[in-house]
Design an enzyme around this catalytic site. Structure first.
Site, PDB file in Angstrom:
ATOM      1  N   PHE A 149      -3.617  -8.200  -6.738  1.00  0.00           N
ATOM      2  CA  PHE A 149      -2.194  -8.564  -6.640  1.00  0.00           C
ATOM      3  C   PHE A 149      -1.792  -9.637  -7.639  1.00  0.00           C
ATOM      4  O   PHE A 149      -0.625  -9.781  -7.969  1.00  0.00           O
ATOM      5  CB  PHE A 149      -1.870  -9.042  -5.211  1.00  0.00           C
ATOM      6  N   LYS A 173      -4.430   2.514  -9.544  1.00  0.00           N
ATOM      7  CA  LYS A 173      -4.160   2.221  -8.125  1.00  0.00           C
ATOM      8  C   LYS A 173      -3.905   0.714  -8.070  1.00  0.00           C
ATOM      9  O   LYS A 173      -4.836  -0.085  -7.985  1.00  0.00           O
ATOM     10  CB  LYS A 173      -5.372   2.617  -7.283  1.00  0.00           C
ATOM     11  N   GLU A 176      -1.337  -2.955  -3.363  1.00  0.00           N
ATOM     12  CA  GLU A 176      -0.230  -2.522  -2.500  1.00  0.00           C
ATOM     13  C   GLU A 176       0.710  -3.674  -2.169  1.00  0.00           C
ATOM     14  O   GLU A 176       1.773  -3.471  -1.587  1.00  0.00           O
ATOM     15  CB  GLU A 176      -0.765  -1.855  -1.224  1.00  0.00           C
ATOM     16  N   SER A 226     -11.570  -9.176  -5.554  1.00  0.00           N
ATOM     17  CA  SER A 226     -12.467 -10.156  -4.936  1.00  0.00           C
ATOM     18  C   SER A 226     -13.925  -9.671  -5.003  1.00  0.00           C
ATOM     19  O   SER A 226     -14.181  -8.462  -5.117  1.00  0.00           O
ATOM     20  CB  SER A 226     -12.052 -10.385  -3.487  1.00  0.00           C
ATOM     21  N   CYS A 281      -7.691 -15.899 -11.302  1.00  0.00           N
ATOM     22  CA  CYS A 281      -9.156 -15.845 -11.286  1.00  0.00           C
ATOM     23  C   CYS A 281      -9.746 -16.860 -12.253  1.00  0.00           C
ATOM     24  O   CYS A 281     -10.925 -17.177 -12.173  1.00  0.00           O
ATOM     25  CB  CYS A 281      -9.636 -14.454 -11.647  1.00  0.00           C
ATOM     26  N   GLU A 380     -14.168 -19.298  -2.425  1.00  0.00           N
ATOM     27  CA  GLU A 380     -13.026 -19.146  -3.329  1.00  0.00           C
ATOM     28  C   GLU A 380     -11.762 -19.315  -2.485  1.00  0.00           C
ATOM     29  O   GLU A 380     -11.539 -18.558  -1.532  1.00  0.00           O
ATOM     30  CB  GLU A 380     -13.031 -17.751  -3.975  1.00  0.00           C
TER      31      GLU A 380
HETATM   32  P1  NAD Z   1      -8.810  -7.588  -3.331  1.00  0.00           P
HETATM   33  O1  NAD Z   1     -10.249  -7.458  -3.628  1.00  0.00           O
HETATM   34  O2  NAD Z   1      -8.387  -7.815  -1.931  1.00  0.00           O
HETATM   35  O3  NAD Z   1      -8.026  -6.260  -3.811  1.00  0.00           O
HETATM   36  C1  NAD Z   1      -8.203  -5.722  -5.094  1.00  0.00           C
HETATM   37  C2  NAD Z   1      -7.949  -4.224  -5.030  1.00  0.00           C
HETATM   38  O4  NAD Z   1      -8.891  -3.631  -4.144  1.00  0.00           O
HETATM   39  C3  NAD Z   1      -6.565  -3.855  -4.508  1.00  0.00           C
HETATM   40  O5  NAD Z   1      -6.070  -2.779  -5.279  1.00  0.00           O
HETATM   41  C4  NAD Z   1      -6.822  -3.431  -3.073  1.00  0.00           C
HETATM   42  O6  NAD Z   1      -5.931  -2.439  -2.609  1.00  0.00           O
HETATM   43  C5  NAD Z   1      -8.235  -2.898  -3.119  1.00  0.00           C
HETATM   44  N1  NAD Z   1      -8.964  -3.133  -1.864  1.00  0.00           N
HETATM   45  C6  NAD Z   1      -8.814  -4.176  -1.003  1.00  0.00           C
HETATM   46  N2  NAD Z   1      -9.668  -4.060   0.034  1.00  0.00           N
HETATM   47  C7  NAD Z   1     -10.377  -2.935  -0.167  1.00  0.00           C
HETATM   48  C8  NAD Z   1     -11.422  -2.278   0.563  1.00  0.00           C
HETATM   49  N3  NAD Z   1     -11.905  -2.776   1.702  1.00  0.00           N
HETATM   50  N4  NAD Z   1     -11.918  -1.139   0.061  1.00  0.00           N
HETATM   51  C9  NAD Z   1     -11.462  -0.621  -1.086  1.00  0.00           C
HETATM   52  N5  NAD Z   1     -10.471  -1.189  -1.814  1.00  0.00           N
HETATM   53  C10 NAD Z   1      -9.929  -2.343  -1.375  1.00  0.00           C
HETATM   54  O7  NAD Z   1      -8.246  -8.741  -4.301  1.00  0.00           O
HETATM   55  P2  NAD Z   1      -6.792  -9.383  -4.326  1.00  0.00           P
HETATM   56  O8  NAD Z   1      -6.620 -10.242  -3.128  1.00  0.00           O
HETATM   57  O9  NAD Z   1      -5.766  -8.351  -4.633  1.00  0.00           O
HETATM   58  O10 NAD Z   1      -6.917 -10.293  -5.633  1.00  0.00           O
HETATM   59  C11 NAD Z   1      -7.449 -11.579  -5.631  1.00  0.00           C
HETATM   60  C12 NAD Z   1      -8.924 -11.566  -5.986  1.00  0.00           C
HETATM   61  O11 NAD Z   1      -9.114 -10.957  -7.264  1.00  0.00           O
HETATM   62  C13 NAD Z   1      -9.529 -12.956  -6.125  1.00  0.00           C
HETATM   63  O12 NAD Z   1     -10.809 -12.945  -5.565  1.00  0.00           O
HETATM   64  C14 NAD Z   1      -9.606 -13.168  -7.640  1.00  0.00           C
HETATM   65  O13 NAD Z   1     -10.578 -14.081  -8.064  1.00  0.00           O
HETATM   66  C15 NAD Z   1      -9.916 -11.797  -8.097  1.00  0.00           C
HETATM   67  N6  NAD Z   1      -9.559 -11.618  -9.485  1.00  0.00           N
HETATM   68  C16 NAD Z   1     -10.562 -11.573 -10.391  1.00  0.00           C
HETATM   69  C17 NAD Z   1     -10.263 -11.435 -11.741  1.00  0.00           C
HETATM   70  C18 NAD Z   1     -11.339 -11.372 -12.756  1.00  0.00           C
HETATM   71  O14 NAD Z   1     -11.019 -11.115 -13.888  1.00  0.00           O
HETATM   72  N7  NAD Z   1     -12.586 -11.609 -12.427  1.00  0.00           N
HETATM   73  C19 NAD Z   1      -8.917 -11.321 -12.148  1.00  0.00           C
HETATM   74  C20 NAD Z   1      -7.918 -11.361 -11.180  1.00  0.00           C
HETATM   75  C21 NAD Z   1      -8.256 -11.499  -9.854  1.00  0.00           C
END
Ligand code: NAD
Length: 495
Positions: A149, A173, A176, A226, A281, A380
């Site tokens: 997000f 994808k 959401e 994450s 991140c 985090e």
């Molecule tokens: P998230 O992991 O909750 O979601 C990321 C994606 O995975 C979304 O599209 C979501 O719909 C999907 N998703 C969520 N739960 C899932 C599940 N159980 N099974 C399958 N798919 C699932 O992350 P977020 O809250 O949207 O974003 C924040 C996180 O992203 C933080 O941990 C941040 O550090 C990380 N991030 C990392 C970088 C990087 O470059 N390393 C960059 C941006 C964000």
């Protein structure tokens, strides 16, 4: 209320699963839209359309592909304001920050315009007598991106510019929580002349992701999110035969040595700790103060905190917006409480700020005397909470960074070139800043962390992106002896 559908085969496509999710304006707390959540059958339809488009797109000449990228770049650059407004409305970050995100995404498009050069292979003439050997790089087919997000425009652009330029069809994808930027990008690709089906958006949650991970026609998955989900994506995707690059979470440390320029370090801690409300991140989460600089540094950071203007991201005066959701705001606030209970010194408590009640706001928080056992250190947080850990030596500071589970970005502040160079040599992290708090690589390098911040071996965008979205083929060829050629080559007299 606005309704957000999918984008399949070059057209907005209503969901059929019957499941929808809410989209909020985090600055007002209001639900502003609902988004369709795809099921496996919808993923199947999207991949089918992408597969059909991938065949033709692969045959498009490099100059044609490059021309589409140039047009897309022009459109994106001239309409940055539109996309920034969409990002701010659903994510909450301030407009200037949203525009910065689009600018960083634009760099990836600019990189990908050079695709004719980037796809070049190698050639060895006369590897054996009469034998030439050469390599070519070819696209994979249908590739997917699953994005978080916190950068709803930039992270999709990290992936899709290179994937598409390389000749693949790309299925996105998005998160959401803020899906509209993805739909806007889809329309822009169409306007730029990209054939329908080459860029697809399917909205959804775990159900959609799971269907992508096992789909036989998806060759590769790029993920950013994450760490627990990144690990899951990597394990599931690779066990289904896919290439996977999965970027995870972070806990970025900024080491401040005693000789650092105090004001520059304090300014950096403010922008890197509280920019985008800490939902980056590459945000700095821990300041490691070495030796006698600790007291003046904490004082300098604390003095700057009351000047941060927190408010609705659409107000040009705002410097920090709300968090993404009420639940996330409450979770971050819980860490402040835990830090206080576990013995940290609460220098500034963002929960006490007078902020708009309806939005998901939380003030900037500064915790001092944090130790590695506290949950504010181990987890985090992904919010506007900066922790200061005090140590006596460079070696202790380095040890902290290297012992940490994550290894995304890190930075050192010093005037000593030798210390900075030693840090760059010693530290276990993928991206290192020297007097630069957020060392996000420019688009012609690649972005990625180490340890639990990355699953897979390929970083994102730049040269690693080209490598990830293409596969190499090596051709060994022999032609008849020139003396026996059907055409008179004047052989051997002309030699
Ligand atoms: P998230 O992991 O909750 O979601 C990321 C994606 O995975 C979304 O599209 C979501 O719909 C999907 N998703 C969520 N739960 C899932 C599940 N159980 N099974 C399958 N798919 C699932 O992350 P977020 O809250 O949207 O974003 C924040 C996180 O992203 C933080 O941990 C941040 O550090 C990380 N991030 C990392 C970088 C990087 O470059 N390393 C960059 C941006 C964000």
């Amino acid at each position: 209320m606005n309704h957000i559908a999918h984008w399949i085969g070059g057209a907005e496509t209503a969901g059929t699963s019957g499941r929808v999710g809410p989209v909020f304006n985090p600055a007002t707390g209001e639900q502003i839209a609902s988004v369709d959540l795809a099921n496996a059958a919808e993923i199947d339809a999207a991949v089918e359309a992408a597969k059909a488009a991938a065949r033709g797109w692969r045959e498009a000449s490099l100059s044609k592909r490059s021309a589409v990228l140039f047009k897309f770049r022009e459109l994106l650059a001239s309409r940055t304001g539109e996309l920034s407004a969409i990002v701010t409305r659903e994510h909450g970050k301030v407009l200037a920050d949203a525009a910065g995100e689009v600018a960083r995404g634009l760099e990836n498009v600019e990189f990908a315009t050079g695709i004719p050069h980037l796809m070049k292979g190698n050639f060895s003439e006369q590897a054996a007598t009469g034998v030439d050997v050469y390599s070519i790089r070819q696209p994979l087919g249908v590739v997917a991106g699953i994005t978080p997000f916190n950068f709803p425009a930039m992270v999709p652009l990290w992936m899709c510019a290179t994937a598409i330029a390389s000749g693949n069809a790309f299925v996105l994808k998005p998160s959401e929580k803020d899906p509209s930027a993805a739909l806007w990008l889809a329309r822009l690709w169409q306007e730029a002349g990209l054939p329908d089906g080459v860029f697809t958006v399917v909205n959804g949650d775990k159900e959609a992701v799971d269907a992508i991970l096992v789909h036989p026609d998806v060759a590769a998955v790029s993920f950013v999110g994450s760490t627990p989900i990144a690990r899951y994506i990597y394990e599931t995707g690779t066990s289904h035969g896919k290439r996977v690059q999965a970027l995870g979470g972070a806990k970025n440390h900024m080491i401040v040595l005693p000789d650092a320029e105090l004001d520059a370090a304090a300014d950096a801690a403010i922008s890197a700790g509280y920019g985008a409300a800490g939902e980056r991140c590459m945000a700095i989460s821990v300041v490691v103060a070495v030796g006698e600089i600790a007291d003046p540094l904490v004082e300098a950071i604390a003095a700057r905190l009351p000047k941060i203007k927190i408010g609705d991201g659409t107000d040009p005066a705002s410097e920090m917006g709300p968090l993404i959701s009420a639940q996330h705001r409450d979770k971050v606030a819980g860490y402040i409480e835990a830090g206080a209970t576990q013995g940290a010194t609460v220098v500034a408590d963002g929960r006490a700020d007078d902020l708009p009640k309806d939005g998901f706001f939380l003030g900037a928080t500064l915790l001092d005397n944090v130790t590695p056992e506290m949950t504010v250190y181990t987890d985090e947080i992904f919010g506007p909470v900066l922790s200061v850990v005090r140590v006596d030596t460079y070696a202790e500071a380095l040890q902290l960074v290297n012992d940490n589970e994550y290894g995304n970005g890190t930075a050192i502040f010093t005037r000593d070139g030798g210390a900075a160079r030693q840090f760059q040599f010693d530290v276990n992290a993928g991206m290192v800043g020297v007097n630069v708090p957020i060392p996000v690589p420019v688009a012609y390098y690649s972005f990625g962390g180490w340890k639990a911040s990355l699953f897979g071996d390929t970083h994102m965008y730049g040269p690693d992106g080209i490598h990830f979205y293409t596969r190499s083929k090596v051709v060994t060829s022999r032609w008849p002896d020139p003396g026996t050629s059907s055409v008179d080559l004047g052989f051997p007299q002309t030699r």
